[in-house]
Design a protein around this motif. Sequence first.
Motif, PDB file in Angstrom:
ATOM      1  N   VAL A  19     -51.581 -18.181  -3.700  1.00  0.00           N
ATOM      2  CA  VAL A  19     -51.773 -19.568  -3.305  1.00  0.00           C
ATOM      3  C   VAL A  19     -53.206 -19.969  -3.626  1.00  0.00           C
ATOM      4  CG1 VAL A  19     -52.421 -19.006  -0.930  1.00  0.00           C
ATOM      5  CG2 VAL A  19     -51.471 -21.243  -1.444  1.00  0.00           C
ATOM      6  N   GLY A  20     -53.356 -21.181  -4.132  1.00  0.00           N
ATOM      7  CA  GLY A  20     -54.673 -21.717  -4.423  1.00  0.00           C
ATOM      8  C   GLY A  20     -55.177 -21.450  -5.821  1.00  0.00           C
ATOM      9  N   PHE A  21     -54.431 -20.707  -6.634  1.00  0.00           N
ATOM     10  CA  PHE A  21     -54.865 -20.378  -7.984  1.00  0.00           C
ATOM     11  C   PHE A  21     -54.282 -21.360  -9.000  1.00  0.00           C
ATOM     12  CE2 PHE A  21     -55.029 -16.344  -5.660  1.00  0.00           C
ATOM     13  CZ  PHE A  21     -56.332 -15.950  -5.928  1.00  0.00           C
ATOM     14  N   SER A  22     -55.010 -21.571 -10.076  1.00  0.00           N
ATOM     15  CA  SER A  22     -54.548 -22.469 -11.134  1.00  0.00           C
ATOM     16  C   SER A  22     -53.448 -21.810 -11.952  1.00  0.00           C
ATOM     17  CB  SER A  22     -55.717 -22.822 -12.055  1.00  0.00           C
ATOM     18  OG  SER A  22     -56.127 -21.675 -12.793  1.00  0.00           O
ATOM     19  N   PRO A  23     -52.661 -22.581 -12.694  1.00  0.00           N
ATOM     20  CA  PRO A  23     -51.632 -21.986 -13.556  1.00  0.00           C
ATOM     21  C   PRO A  23     -52.218 -20.970 -14.535  1.00  0.00           C
ATOM     22  CG  PRO A  23     -51.276 -24.338 -13.346  1.00  0.00           C
ATOM     23  CD  PRO A  23     -52.600 -24.051 -12.700  1.00  0.00           C
ATOM     24  N   GLU A  24     -53.413 -21.253 -15.063  1.00  0.00           N
ATOM     25  CA  GLU A  24     -54.038 -20.329 -16.008  1.00  0.00           C
ATOM     26  C   GLU A  24     -54.402 -19.008 -15.333  1.00  0.00           C
ATOM     27  OE1 GLU A  24     -54.138 -24.361 -17.301  1.00  0.00           O
ATOM     28  OE2 GLU A  24     -54.999 -23.454 -15.483  1.00  0.00           O
ATOM     29  N   GLN A  25     -54.911 -19.085 -14.115  1.00  0.00           N
ATOM     30  CA  GLN A  25     -55.234 -17.864 -13.379  1.00  0.00           C
ATOM     31  C   GLN A  25     -53.984 -17.054 -13.075  1.00  0.00           C
ATOM     32  OE1 GLN A  25     -57.423 -19.925 -10.188  1.00  0.00           O
ATOM     33  NE2 GLN A  25     -59.165 -18.553 -10.605  1.00  0.00           N
ATOM     34  N   ASN A  57     -56.764 -17.707  -2.962  1.00  0.00           N
ATOM     35  CA  ASN A  57     -57.992 -18.123  -3.630  1.00  0.00           C
ATOM     36  C   ASN A  57     -59.042 -18.433  -2.576  1.00  0.00           C
ATOM     37  OD1 ASN A  57     -60.054 -19.365  -5.079  1.00  0.00           O
ATOM     38  ND2 ASN A  57     -58.655 -20.374  -6.497  1.00  0.00           N
ATOM     39  N   GLY A  58     -59.987 -17.519  -2.412  1.00  0.00           N
ATOM     40  CA  GLY A  58     -60.986 -17.670  -1.361  1.00  0.00           C
ATOM     41  C   GLY A  58     -61.845 -18.901  -1.496  1.00  0.00           C
ATOM     42  N   SER A  59     -62.034 -19.403  -2.724  1.00  0.00           N
ATOM     43  CA  SER A  59     -62.883 -20.574  -2.916  1.00  0.00           C
ATOM     44  C   SER A  59     -62.237 -21.847  -2.379  1.00  0.00           C
ATOM     45  CB  SER A  59     -63.213 -20.752  -4.401  1.00  0.00           C
ATOM     46  OG  SER A  59     -62.051 -21.077  -5.148  1.00  0.00           O
ATOM     47  N   ARG A  60     -60.950 -21.805  -2.113  1.00  0.00           N
ATOM     48  CA  ARG A  60     -60.237 -22.973  -1.611  1.00  0.00           C
ATOM     49  C   ARG A  60     -59.955 -22.883  -0.111  1.00  0.00           C
ATOM     50  NH1 ARG A  60     -57.985 -26.432  -5.332  1.00  0.00           N
ATOM     51  NH2 ARG A  60     -58.236 -25.842  -7.534  1.00  0.00           N
ATOM     52  N   VAL A  61     -60.601 -21.935   0.555  1.00  0.00           N
ATOM     53  CA  VAL A  61     -60.359 -21.708   1.978  1.00  0.00           C
ATOM     54  C   VAL A  61     -61.425 -22.411   2.829  1.00  0.00           C
ATOM     55  CG1 VAL A  61     -60.298 -19.960   3.803  1.00  0.00           C
ATOM     56  CG2 VAL A  61     -59.196 -19.504   1.614  1.00  0.00           C
ATOM     57  N   ALA A  73     -54.285 -26.607  -2.411  1.00  0.00           N
ATOM     58  CA  ALA A  73     -53.381 -26.232  -3.493  1.00  0.00           C
ATOM     59  C   ALA A  73     -54.129 -25.993  -4.796  1.00  0.00           C
ATOM     60  CB  ALA A  73     -52.341 -27.329  -3.683  1.00  0.00           C
ATOM     61  N   GLY A  74     -53.597 -25.084  -5.597  1.00  0.00           N
ATOM     62  CA  GLY A  74     -54.168 -24.806  -6.910  1.00  0.00           C
ATOM     63  C   GLY A  74     -53.309 -25.314  -8.040  1.00  0.00           C
ATOM     64  N   ARG A  75     -52.071 -25.702  -7.711  1.00  0.00           N
ATOM     65  CA  ARG A  75     -51.134 -26.219  -8.713  1.00  0.00           C
ATOM     66  C   ARG A  75     -50.506 -27.507  -8.195  1.00  0.00           C
ATOM     67  NH1 ARG A  75     -46.674 -22.008  -9.682  1.00  0.00           N
ATOM     68  NH2 ARG A  75     -46.765 -21.891  -7.409  1.00  0.00           N
ATOM     69  N   PRO A  76     -50.032 -28.385  -9.095  1.00  0.00           N
ATOM     70  CA  PRO A  76     -49.435 -29.652  -8.656  1.00  0.00           C
ATOM     71  C   PRO A  76     -48.261 -29.467  -7.705  1.00  0.00           C
ATOM     72  CG  PRO A  76     -49.901 -29.716 -11.008  1.00  0.00           C
ATOM     73  CD  PRO A  76     -50.137 -28.302 -10.563  1.00  0.00           C
ATOM     74  N   ALA A  93     -55.283 -10.454   0.489  1.00  0.00           N
ATOM     75  CA  ALA A  93     -56.591 -10.296  -0.151  1.00  0.00           C
ATOM     76  C   ALA A  93     -57.082 -11.669  -0.601  1.00  0.00           C
ATOM     77  CB  ALA A  93     -56.500  -9.345  -1.334  1.00  0.00           C
ATOM     78  N   PHE A  94     -58.385 -11.894  -0.449  1.00  0.00           N
ATOM     79  CA  PHE A  94     -59.005 -13.163  -0.823  1.00  0.00           C
ATOM     80  C   PHE A  94     -59.887 -12.944  -2.045  1.00  0.00           C
ATOM     81  CE2 PHE A  94     -57.950 -13.494   3.613  1.00  0.00           C
ATOM     82  CZ  PHE A  94     -57.561 -14.812   3.795  1.00  0.00           C
ATOM     83  N   SER A  95     -59.751 -13.823  -3.030  1.00  0.00           N
ATOM     84  CA  SER A  95     -60.635 -13.750  -4.186  1.00  0.00           C
ATOM     85  C   SER A  95     -62.011 -14.291  -3.814  1.00  0.00           C
ATOM     86  CB  SER A  95     -60.054 -14.545  -5.355  1.00  0.00           C
ATOM     87  OG  SER A  95     -60.012 -15.933  -5.051  1.00  0.00           O
ATOM     88  N   THR A  96     -63.019 -13.779  -4.455  1.00  0.00           N
ATOM     89  CA  THR A  96     -64.385 -14.245  -4.214  1.00  0.00           C
ATOM     90  C   THR A  96     -64.793 -15.219  -5.319  1.00  0.00           C
ATOM     91  OG1 THR A  96     -65.222 -12.300  -5.383  1.00  0.00           O
ATOM     92  CG2 THR A  96     -65.047 -12.161  -2.988  1.00  0.00           C
ATOM     93  N   PRO A  97     -65.719 -16.124  -5.034  1.00  0.00           N
ATOM     94  CA  PRO A  97     -66.451 -16.274  -3.773  1.00  0.00           C
ATOM     95  C   PRO A  97     -65.618 -16.988  -2.717  1.00  0.00           C
ATOM     96  CG  PRO A  97     -67.093 -17.990  -5.299  1.00  0.00           C
ATOM     97  CD  PRO A  97     -66.155 -17.085  -6.056  1.00  0.00           C
ATOM     98  N   LEU A  98     -65.942 -16.765  -1.444  1.00  0.00           N
ATOM     99  CA  LEU A  98     -65.239 -17.423  -0.354  1.00  0.00           C
ATOM    100  C   LEU A  98     -65.798 -18.828  -0.151  1.00  0.00           C
ATOM    101  CD1 LEU A  98     -65.072 -14.505   2.269  1.00  0.00           C
ATOM    102  CD2 LEU A  98     -63.341 -15.188   0.594  1.00  0.00           C
ATOM    103  N   GLY A  99     -64.894 -19.754   0.131  1.00  0.00           N
ATOM    104  CA  GLY A  99     -65.306 -21.139   0.321  1.00  0.00           C
ATOM    105  C   GLY A  99     -65.941 -21.404   1.654  1.00  0.00           C
ATOM    106  N   SER A 100     -65.863 -20.433   2.574  1.00  0.00           N
ATOM    107  CA  SER A 100     -66.456 -20.601   3.892  1.00  0.00           C
ATOM    108  C   SER A 100     -67.005 -19.270   4.374  1.00  0.00           C
ATOM    109  CB  SER A 100     -65.404 -21.131   4.887  1.00  0.00           C
ATOM    110  OG  SER A 100     -65.905 -21.145   6.214  1.00  0.00           O
ATOM    111  N   SER A 101     -68.128 -19.343   5.073  1.00  0.00           N
ATOM    112  CA  SER A 101     -68.725 -18.132   5.650  1.00  0.00           C
ATOM    113  C   SER A 101     -68.363 -17.982   7.119  1.00  0.00           C
ATOM    114  CB  SER A 101     -70.252 -18.180   5.511  1.00  0.00           C
ATOM    115  OG  SER A 101     -70.776 -19.327   6.179  1.00  0.00           O
ATOM    116  N   ASP A 102     -67.440 -18.837   7.586  1.00  0.00           N
ATOM    117  CA  ASP A 102     -67.076 -18.833   9.006  1.00  0.00           C
ATOM    118  C   ASP A 102     -65.961 -17.840   9.339  1.00  0.00           C
ATOM    119  OD1 ASP A 102     -68.946 -20.770   9.524  1.00  0.00           O
ATOM    120  OD2 ASP A 102     -67.542 -22.427   9.224  1.00  0.00           O
TER     121      ASP A 102
END
Length: 349
Positions: A19-25, A57-61, A73-76, A93-102
């Motif tokens: 979840v949160g990843f682009s189609p290319e990813q 996708n940790g950057s979207r969290v 969302a990473g896809r339409p 598992a969360f990809s880095t970087p994380l979108g929040s440090s909380d």
Amino acid sequence: MNPSPVSPIEQPTLGLGMVGFSPEQRTAFASLIAHPRPGLPSWRLVSFWDADAWWVNGSRVSVLPDGNLRVTAGRPQERTLTLRLEEVHRPVAFSTPLGSSDFEAVCTFDPGSESAIHRVLIQFDRWLQPMLFKAALGALIIERGTTLRGSIYHVTRQATLLAVLDFRHGHAAVLPTASPLDLIGAHWDRRPTGAHDLPESFALCTPAQLVWSYARHTTRDLLPARYRTEMIYYRHEPRVPMGWLRDSTLRVLSTLFTAPGDFRGLHERTEIPERALAEDLACLYYAGAVTTTPFKAAGSVQVRPQEPVPAASDDEVDSTMGRSTLPPIDAERTAPARLYQNPRSKTFS
């Protein structure tokens, strides 16, 4: 009984949800996970809710006021997702970087590093050992077939009890720390009818759940040949937890509850691809939910005592594989729906 043959344990195919990843990813990840390292399970991308493990996708969290996580969302076709991590019962598992440090992620990986991706899959394999053991045990149950019917077995290796299988009452229990490799050379000891107590420290399950775990993760075609040519009937609810049923499985159940049909007819009525339909029917067969024998179908007229009763097929599922954990399908003839109905977001609970 003779010990299990000393042979390589079949490596299952596990489902990875993202979840949160682009189609290319997603395309790049699918290519990487399709080539596992020797001795490890293979992986494939599946529906998020049907997966054995998740990548987020940790950057979207972001962290919500109540402490839950929001993943954009990473896809339409995706929707914003809300995760209650304390209620998630699968590896995440969360990809880095994380979108929040909380929040502190237990497992992270660099999505641009092939070695990091393989390391997180190895970690998932370790976390999923209890499920993989159950799947391997389910494979051996299928292999032994009707010879197990109505009996109680202790599965041991080197004086260590790995599992208790009670086919008389439909109960089972497995050693929580066991791995598939423990089954190589394990002994199946048939026990007297009174030896059906399940160790308190073991994980409780049913034979049906063990077989389902294998059927869902193997690339073998386990559907009996007659299910591709004969009429298929709804029998009763599957003897597995509701959360184990993917959307297509629920669609098959609902369709069969409405009216029986053959394989080709079910394919046309459900619009499920034939391979996926065969997988769903195989799982439902081993969970005792479907049959090709008309008098065993739900709602069929009971055979009078003086009339001869047809003998069960050699590969007919034993009724003691375990009791259903699903509520009965209602009079509206609808399959149980997913619990995630918010049109703007989905919450795991």
